[in-house]
Design a protein around this motif. Sequence first.
Motif, PDB file in Angstrom:
ATOM      1  N   TRP A   1      -8.006   0.491   3.964  1.00 19.53           N
ATOM      2  CA  TRP A   1      -7.528  -0.211   2.773  1.00 19.53           C
ATOM      3  C   TRP A   1      -6.758  -1.478   3.158  1.00 19.53           C
ATOM      4  O   TRP A   1      -6.918  -2.523   2.536  1.00 19.53           O
ATOM      5  N   LYS A   2      -5.953  -1.370   4.197  1.00 20.73           N
ATOM      6  CA  LYS A   2      -5.188  -2.525   4.663  1.00 20.73           C
ATOM      7  C   LYS A   2      -6.134  -3.638   5.100  1.00 20.73           C
ATOM      8  O   LYS A   2      -5.918  -4.825   4.793  1.00 20.73           O
TER       9      LYS A   2
ATOM     10  N   LEU B   1       0.819  -1.212   0.000  1.00 20.87           N
ATOM     11  CA  LEU B   1       0.000   0.000   0.000  1.00 20.87           C
ATOM     12  C   LEU B   1       0.853   1.263   0.000  1.00 20.87           C
ATOM     13  O   LEU B   1       0.544   2.245  -0.687  1.00 20.87           O
TER      14      LEU B   1
ATOM     15  N   SER C   1       2.807   1.375  -3.765  1.00 23.78           N
ATOM     16  CA  SER C   1       2.258   1.070  -5.086  1.00 23.78           C
ATOM     17  C   SER C   1       1.233   2.049  -5.624  1.00 23.78           C
ATOM     18  O   SER C   1       0.562   2.760  -4.880  1.00 23.78           O
TER      19      SER C   1
ATOM     20  N   ARG D   1      -0.851   0.360  -7.973  1.00 21.28           N
ATOM     21  CA  ARG D   1      -1.856  -0.698  -8.011  1.00 21.28           C
ATOM     22  C   ARG D   1      -1.331  -1.929  -7.288  1.00 21.28           C
ATOM     23  O   ARG D   1      -0.119  -2.161  -7.240  1.00 21.28           O
TER      24      ARG D   1
ATOM     25  N   VAL E   1      -4.548   2.044  -5.705  1.00 17.40           N
ATOM     26  CA  VAL E   1      -4.199   2.748  -4.460  1.00 17.40           C
ATOM     27  C   VAL E   1      -4.459   4.245  -4.646  1.00 17.40           C
ATOM     28  O   VAL E   1      -3.934   4.851  -5.589  1.00 17.40           O
TER      29      VAL E   1
ATOM     30  N   PHE F   1      -5.807   4.641   5.298  1.00 25.25           N
ATOM     31  CA  PHE F   1      -4.797   3.615   5.035  1.00 25.25           C
ATOM     32  C   PHE F   1      -5.177   2.313   5.735  1.00 25.25           C
ATOM     33  O   PHE F   1      -5.097   1.223   5.152  1.00 25.25           O
TER      34      PHE F   1
END
Length: 245
Positions: free
Chosen positions: A233-234, A192, A195, A197, A214, A230
């Motif tokens: 997303w993780k 994350l 990147s 993507r 991302v 963040f």
Amino acid sequence: MKKLSIEGLSKSFENAPVLQDVTFSVNEAEFVSILGPSGSGKSTLFHLIGGLYQPDSGSIYLDSKNVTGKRGKISYMPQSPSLFPWRTILENVLVGGEIVGQENEQEASEMIAAAGLEGYAQAYPHQLSGGMKQRASFIRSLLSPQSLICLDEPFSALDEFTRLEMQKWLLSIWEEHKRSILFVTHNIEEALFLSDRIIVLSNRPAKVKRTFHVPFDRPRKENITLTNEFLEWKKEIYNELRDML
């Protein structure tokens, strides 16, 4: 513009399928990471892209040219630095250009200094720490003439603090040179942070299960890893991987 195109790639070993109909691309100056369960075929994929293996089916295009089964078309950085112990750091980073007669000693010296290795150009690998060796190895990748760099878990053997420092350094160098990078990692946070993507592979036989775009702006600072966005997303990527356990 597409730098790398993988089209319907499949590979088996002794009738055991490892990759099945894998299709994805890496754009010009894009940083793409690959995540997947252990044994899902990530390293096999790199060996196919590098021409070490021949696929059972499918094609690999680099700069719109079919490079399926052809060696020497990518710059590859493995988990270990793989520096030649009998060569100085300067001599090591010049290897790629030396092979094709395009070595630039001045540029190499400048990049060594920019990587925090000033004073070590004439040192030998055994005189450097693990993180310093990885920096030298990445400089060698940047100085190689190939247009795509494949990084196979290059920071996995480093402690957490050194790993974070190396990630920040890698981003700073990449944002300056903007080469196309395909990066294999087991670390969701690392993927994350680095990147544009993230491609998630399934269990064997591996297919592209999902692609994440991302959203974080560049340049990125390490405190982004502490933000709620963040962490959300993780969590989503973690749940995608957990479903395969």
